[in-house]
Design a protein around this motif. Structure first.
Motif, mmCIF file in Angstrom:
data_model
loop_
_atom_site.group_PDB
_atom_site.id
_atom_site.type_symbol
_atom_site.label_atom_id
_atom_site.label_comp_id
_atom_site.label_asym_id
_atom_site.label_seq_id
_atom_site.Cartn_x
_atom_site.Cartn_y
_atom_site.Cartn_z
ATOM 1 N N ASP A 1 41.602 2.434 12.826
ATOM 2 C CA ASP A 1 42.367 2.070 14.022
ATOM 3 C C ASP A 1 41.897 0.765 14.651
ATOM 4 O O ASP A 1 42.323 0.408 15.742
ATOM 5 N N VAL A 2 40.988 0.074 13.959
ATOM 6 C CA VAL A 2 40.402 -1.141 14.517
ATOM 7 C C VAL A 2 40.725 -2.317 13.592
ATOM 8 O O VAL A 2 40.718 -2.163 12.377
ATOM 9 N N ASP A 3 41.018 -3.461 14.188
ATOM 10 C CA ASP A 3 41.230 -4.670 13.387
ATOM 11 C C ASP A 3 40.029 -5.581 13.540
ATOM 12 O O ASP A 3 39.921 -6.301 14.524
ATOM 13 N N LEU A 4 39.149 -5.550 12.583
ATOM 14 C CA LEU A 4 37.959 -6.402 12.658
ATOM 15 C C LEU A 4 38.339 -7.825 12.259
ATOM 16 O O LEU A 4 39.217 -8.021 11.420
ATOM 17 N N ASP A 5 37.647 -8.816 12.852
ATOM 18 C CA ASP A 5 37.859 -10.177 12.371
ATOM 19 C C ASP A 5 37.147 -10.313 11.025
ATOM 20 O O ASP A 5 36.307 -9.483 10.666
ATOM 21 N N LEU A 6 37.490 -11.362 10.284
ATOM 22 C CA LEU A 6 37.019 -11.480 8.904
ATOM 23 C C LEU A 6 35.494 -11.504 8.797
ATOM 24 O O LEU A 6 34.916 -10.845 7.911
ATOM 25 N N VAL A 7 34.834 -12.222 9.698
ATOM 26 C CA VAL A 7 33.375 -12.325 9.628
ATOM 27 C C VAL A 7 32.739 -10.951 9.858
ATOM 28 O O VAL A 7 31.853 -10.516 9.107
ATOM 29 N N ARG B 1 30.713 11.239 -10.092
ATOM 30 C CA ARG B 1 30.893 9.799 -10.330
ATOM 31 C C ARG B 1 32.327 9.359 -10.009
ATOM 32 O O ARG B 1 32.558 8.327 -9.393
ATOM 33 N N GLU B 2 33.266 10.218 -10.422
ATOM 34 C CA GLU B 2 34.673 9.969 -10.139
ATOM 35 C C GLU B 2 34.895 9.879 -8.608
ATOM 36 O O GLU B 2 35.609 9.004 -8.114
ATOM 37 N N LEU B 3 34.258 10.788 -7.868
ATOM 38 C CA LEU B 3 34.401 10.793 -6.409
ATOM 39 C C LEU B 3 33.731 9.573 -5.782
ATOM 40 O O LEU B 3 34.247 8.995 -4.823
ATOM 41 N N LEU B 4 32.593 9.171 -6.331
ATOM 42 C CA LEU B 4 31.902 7.981 -5.822
ATOM 43 C C LEU B 4 32.799 6.750 -5.984
ATOM 44 O O LEU B 4 32.965 5.945 -5.058
ATOM 45 N N ILE B 5 33.396 6.627 -7.155
ATOM 46 C CA ILE B 5 34.268 5.486 -7.425
ATOM 47 C C ILE B 5 35.469 5.513 -6.474
ATOM 48 O O ILE B 5 35.846 4.495 -5.895
ATOM 49 N N ARG B 6 36.002 6.698 -6.243
ATOM 50 C CA ARG B 6 37.138 6.828 -5.315
ATOM 51 C C ARG B 6 36.718 6.463 -3.883
ATOM 52 O O ARG B 6 37.437 5.781 -3.172
ATOM 53 N N ASP B 7 35.531 6.926 -3.465
ATOM 54 C CA ASP B 7 35.017 6.583 -2.128
ATOM 55 C C ASP B 7 34.933 5.069 -1.946
ATOM 56 O O ASP B 7 35.361 4.530 -0.927
ATOM 57 N N VAL B 8 34.375 4.408 -2.944
ATOM 58 C CA VAL B 8 34.193 2.954 -2.858
ATOM 59 C C VAL B 8 35.559 2.266 -2.839
ATOM 60 O O VAL B 8 35.817 1.372 -2.028
ATOM 61 N N ASP B 9 36.461 2.720 -3.699
ATOM 62 C CA ASP B 9 37.813 2.157 -3.780
ATOM 63 C C ASP B 9 38.567 2.260 -2.470
ATOM 64 O O ASP B 9 39.149 1.309 -1.981
ATOM 65 N N ARG B 10 38.575 3.475 -1.914
ATOM 66 C CA ARG B 10 39.356 3.719 -0.696
ATOM 67 C C ARG B 10 38.777 2.968 0.489
ATOM 68 O O ARG B 10 39.505 2.469 1.337
ATOM 69 N N THR B 11 37.456 2.906 0.548
ATOM 70 C CA THR B 11 36.821 2.200 1.653
ATOM 71 C C THR B 11 37.068 0.701 1.498
ATOM 72 O O THR B 11 37.397 0.009 2.470
ATOM 73 N N ALA B 12 36.962 0.220 0.259
ATOM 74 C CA ALA B 12 37.192 -1.201 -0.013
ATOM 75 C C ALA B 12 38.614 -1.608 0.368
ATOM 76 O O ALA B 12 38.844 -2.725 0.849
ATOM 77 N N ALA B 13 39.566 -0.688 0.189
ATOM 78 C CA ALA B 13 40.975 -1.013 0.454
ATOM 79 C C ALA B 13 41.172 -1.487 1.892
ATOM 80 O O ALA B 13 41.928 -2.421 2.159
ATOM 81 N N TYR B 14 40.480 -0.845 2.813
ATOM 82 C CA TYR B 14 40.590 -1.235 4.227
ATOM 83 C C TYR B 14 40.099 -2.669 4.434
ATOM 84 O O TYR B 14 40.745 -3.467 5.115
ATOM 85 N N PHE B 15 38.969 -2.996 3.817
ATOM 86 C CA PHE B 15 38.384 -4.329 4.001
ATOM 87 C C PHE B 15 39.198 -5.403 3.278
ATOM 88 O O PHE B 15 39.318 -6.525 3.734
ATOM 89 N N ARG B 16 39.765 -5.025 2.140
ATOM 90 C CA ARG B 16 40.590 -5.963 1.395
ATOM 91 C C ARG B 16 41.805 -6.357 2.233
ATOM 92 O O ARG B 16 42.192 -7.516 2.286
ATOM 93 N N ARG B 17 42.366 -5.362 2.921
ATOM 94 C CA ARG B 17 43.515 -5.632 3.795
ATOM 95 C C ARG B 17 43.162 -6.642 4.879
ATOM 96 O O ARG B 17 43.992 -7.394 5.347
ATOM 97 N N LEU B 18 41.903 -6.626 5.293
ATOM 98 C CA LEU B 18 41.468 -7.558 6.339
ATOM 99 C C LEU B 18 41.096 -8.924 5.770
ATOM 100 O O LEU B 18 40.697 -9.814 6.509
ATOM 101 N N GLY B 19 41.199 -9.071 4.443
ATOM 102 C CA GLY B 19 40.962 -10.376 3.836
ATOM 103 C C GLY B 19 39.611 -10.530 3.162
ATOM 104 O O GLY B 19 39.271 -11.612 2.689
ATOM 105 N N VAL B 20 38.821 -9.461 3.092
ATOM 106 C CA VAL B 20 37.519 -9.541 2.425
ATOM 107 C C VAL B 20 37.751 -9.522 0.907
ATOM 108 O O VAL B 20 38.485 -8.664 0.407
ATOM 109 N N ALA B 21 37.148 -10.464 0.211
ATOM 110 C CA ALA B 21 37.277 -10.502 -1.249
ATOM 111 C C ALA B 21 36.301 -9.482 -1.840
ATOM 112 O O ALA B 21 35.116 -9.505 -1.534
#
Ligand SMILES: Nc1ncnc2c1ncn2[C@@H]1O[C@H](COP(=O)(O)OP(=O)(O)O)[C@@H](O)[C@H]1O
Ligand SMILES: [Mg+2]
Length: 246
Positions: free
Chosen positions: A140-146, A202-222
Motif C-alpha cells: 500500500d506504499v509507493d516508495l521512491d526509487l532510492v 526450494r520451490e517456495l523460496l524461489i516463489r517468495d523471492v519472485d513475488r517480493t521482487a515483483a513489487y520492487f520491479r514495479r517501482l523501477g528497481v532492476a
C-alpha cells in the motif's frame, strides 16, 4: 541495525488488557488491537485469532499434513484420512506452528513483530504502528526509487536470515510486509516450512523471492532473479550440503 523495539517495550505485570477492536478481518483469521496497561505504561499488541474450524477453508493442506514434527500415530492417520479429529489436529499444529515460527525468527534476529504469548485461538505480538495508525503494508506504499532499492536489499538480507534459521516464509510478498519507520517488518507465518526437510522448500523460496521482487520491479528497481537467489543464500550446492549434513 537498531532493534525495532527496546527489550522492555512490554507493560509490566500486574497489567490489564483491553480489546480495542478488529484491525483486519480475513477469511481465516482476525487481527485485534489490544492495549495492555501496567503500573508504569501501556503497550499495544496485535492479537491474531484464527477462526473456528469449519468456518474456513484449509489452503494448501499438503504443506502441513505430516511435516510438522511428530504427532501421534492416531493423529497422523486422522490427518491423512481428513477426519474431523484430523482437521482439529491440523488446526492445533497450524496455530502452534505460526507462533513457533515467529518465536524462532525473532530469536534469529529477523525483523518481525516481537512475540508476546499464545492464546487459546492464536497468539499475541507487538502491534506495528503507534497510537495514531497501524503500519501500512508495503503493497500500500509507493516508495521512491532510492528507498525501494534499499528496502529490496534489506528484504533479501531478511530472507537470508530466515534461511539461516532453516525456515522459508512460504507466503512472502508486499502483502505480508509492514512498512514502519523506514523498516520492512515481516508478518504472517502460516505457510512457513522447514528449509531443510520440506520437499517444496526450494520451490517456495524461489516463489517468495519472485513475488517480493515483483513489487520492487514495479517501482523501477532492476532485479536479476538469479543474483537475488544467490544473495538470499540459495544455491544448489548450499542446499545439497545442508541436506547431506543434516
Ligand atoms: N503485528 C501487527 N501490527 C500491525 N498490524 C498487523 C500486525 N499483524 C497483522 N497486522 C495486520 O493484519 C493484517 C492481516 O495479518 P496477517 O498475519 O497477514 O493475516 P492473514 O492470514 O489474514 O493474511 C495485516 O495485513 C496487517 O494489516
Ligand atoms: Mg497476510
Amino acid at each position: 541495525m537498531r532493534a525495532l523495539f527496546p527489550s522492555d517495550w512490554q507493560a509490566d505485570a500486574p497489567y490489564e488488557d483491553r480489546d480495542l477492536g478488529v484491525l483486519k478481518a480475513g477469511k481465516e483469521s482476525e487481527v485485534h488491537l489490544v492495549a495492555r496497561t501496567g503500573a508504569t505504561r501501556t503497550c499495544l499488541m496485535a492479537e491474531k485469532r484464527f477462526k473456528p474450524r469449519l468456518q474456513r477453508a484449509f489452503r494448501n493442506d499438503y504443506l502441513y499434513a505430516g511435516v510438522w514434527g511428530e504427532g501421534s500415530r492416531r493423529e497422523s492417520r486422522a490427518i491423512r484420512k481428513r477426519s474431523r479429529f484430523g482437521q482439529e489436529a491440523i488446526e492445533a499444529r497450524w496455530m502452534g506452528h505460526e507462533w513457533e515460527t515467529l518465536v524462532r525468527l525473532h530469536a534469529a534476529g529477523v525483523t518481525v513483530p516481537p512475540p508476546v504469548e499464545r492464546t487459546p485461538d492464536g497468539y499475541r505480538m507487538a502491534f506495528i504502528g503507534d497510537g495514531e495508525r497501524a503500519a501500512p503494508r508495503l503493497a500500500d506504499v509507493d516508495l521512491d526509487l532510492v528507498t525501494a532499492r534499499q528496502v529490496w536489499r534489506m528484504l533479501q538480507t531478511e530472507i537470508r536470515r530466515m534461511l539461516e534459521a532453516e525456515l522459508v516464509h512460504g507466503d512472502l510478498s508486499a502483502f505480508n510486509v509492514l512498512w514502519w519507520r523506514g523498516r520492512p517488518v515481516i508478518i504472517d507465518f502460516s505457510q512457513a516450512v522447514d528449509a531443510i526437510v520440506h520437499p517444496a522448500a526450494r520451490e517456495l523460496l524461489i516463489r517468495d523471492v519472485d513475488r517480493t521482487a515483483a513489487y520492487f520491479r514495479r517501482l523501477g528497481v532492476a532485479i536479476d532473479p538469479g543474483a537475488a537467489l544467490a544473495v538470499v543464500g540459495d544455491s544448489d550446492s548450499r542446499f545439497a550440503r545442508q541436506v547431506l549434513s543434516s
